[in-house]
Design an enzyme around this catalytic site. Structure first.
Site, PDB file in Angstrom:
ATOM      1  N   PRO A  38       1.086  -1.271   0.064  1.00 44.28           N
ATOM      2  CA  PRO A  38      -0.496   0.016   0.203  1.00 44.28           C
ATOM      3  C   PRO A  38       0.395   1.246   0.239  1.00 44.28           C
ATOM      4  CG  PRO A  38      -0.499  -1.252   2.109  1.00 44.28           C
ATOM      5  CD  PRO A  38       0.546  -2.049   1.457  1.00 44.28           C
ATOM      6  N   LYS A  39       0.643   2.282  -0.998  1.00 44.42           N
ATOM      7  CA  LYS A  39       1.569   3.508  -0.756  1.00 44.42           C
ATOM      8  C   LYS A  39       0.584   4.762   0.379  1.00 44.42           C
ATOM      9  CE  LYS A  39       2.836   7.723  -2.979  1.00 44.42           C
ATOM     10  NZ  LYS A  39       2.336   8.288  -1.919  1.00 44.42           N
TER      11      LYS A  39
END
Length: 348
Positions: free
Chosen positions: A31-32
């Protein structure tokens, strides 16, 4: 500090793409996180929390320095993100507004916010463990070191990863509801290259960090009508690439108060005539290039760097106090997929 990797050091960066890379066995997906990029250097009781642009973040997050001493191994250098999770409408989400309020000159306010909205550290890479530098090691090795370095307790965490391209693509959709920003892809066999755009980021929209280089007053005469945006070329020149507009009346006044202190005297400059409205006043007020904002855009136009600009007016998203103006360059921009027009049309 007696560490094999010393501060300051530039973090490895990401290049925007519109599609999650899907070569099996090549990429690791994660995930960012939507926070402040941070490098952590710990040598015993000595802890440095460094921002993306090399500045000290520790004074803004004193509670996190204590957590890093308690929840990391005694000697390590980690790459990650500082975030502020909050319970919003019954769900825990990342809260950018609470995070950005921490960049404040008053120690008393920082202390109050540290108690009210404490920060967390999300680790996603390791640059050193013990006396060993990991910069030349592949990510699959650095990832194992990261898991060893972080004792997941309350404030420090290790991000999820997967080598499954389908899951990486799914995360792009499912994690948006938690306030995350997209997906990052790293080459499993890639080394850690400080300052290089070696990772891939796929976000929920195309965005860019731009320098606020000027503004125009709203046609009503009250507040900001548009913020003029610039990106640095390879030759060091700041090039105007478009503007952000469509602010509410309240925001127009607020933005003017924020930008007025950056005026370069009483100078007004003439702008290019509008192709849509020949009567529009295109004069603008130049600003010292000290403030960075994040904007959302649809497309760029122009075939040369000197001619590139946003095709339409862009949407102002937020100020980025964690960004240096010098980092606002063209190479951060998304590179569209290369299609021939006839490949888009149905075969005859």
């Amino acid at each position: 500090m007696d560490l094999p990797v010393q501060p300051p050091i530039e973090p490895m960066l990401a290049k925007a793409q519109v599609k999650v890379p899907d070569e099996a066995g090549v990429w690791s997906y994660e995930p960012k996180w939507d926070g402040f990029r941070a490098l952590v250097f710990r040598d015993g009781d000595d802890v440095v929390l460094q921002s993306r642009n090399g500045k000290d973040l520790g004074r803004y997050f004193p509670e996190l320095l204590d957590a890093l001493r308690d929840e990391l191994v005694e000697k390590c250098v980690l790459d990650g993100e500082v975030v502020v999770p909050r319970d919003i409408a019954g769900r825990v989400r990342l809260d950018w507004e609470s995070l950005s309020q921490r960049i404040h000159p008053a120690a008393s306010r920082i202390k109050m916010l540290a108690e009210q909205t404490p920060a967390h550290f999300i680790g996603f890479d390791a640059l050193a463990l013990g006396d060993r530098s990991l910069l030349k090691e592949p990510f699959r090795v650095r990832r194992e070191a990261l898991a060893e370095a972080v004792d997941n307790k309350r404030w420090c965490h290790v991000t999820r990863t997967s080598e499954d391209p389908a899951l990486g693509t799914e995360w792009l959709k499912t994690f948006e509801g938690a306030g995350l920003d997209g997906v990052i892809a790293k080459r499993l066999d890639g080394p850690y290259l400080p300052g290089k755009r070696e990772m891939v980021k796929v976000k929920h929209h195309r965005d860019a960090d731009c320098v606020a280089m000027g503004y125009r007053i709203h046609k009503s005469g009250d507040g900001i009508g548009s913020i003029l945006l610039g990106l640095y070329r390879d030759d060091g020149e700041l090039q105007m690439v478009g503007g952000a507009a469509s602010f509410t009346a309240k925001d127009r006044i607020k933005l003017l108060a924020e930008l007025e202190p950056l005026r370069e005297g009483d100078e007004m400059r003439e702008g290019d005539p509008s192709r849509w409205n020949s009567a529009a006043d295109k004069r603008w007020t130049p600003l010292r290039p000290e403030k960075v904002c994040e904007v959302a855009y649809d497309q760029m136009e122009g075939n040369s760097v000197e001619g590139r600009r946003f095709r339409h007016a862009v949407k102002f998203l937020r100020w980025r106090p964690d960004r240096e103006p010098s980092s606002c360059t063209f190479d951060q921009l998304d590179t569209p997929l290369n299609y021939d027009l006839y490949d888009v049309l149905e075969e005859q």
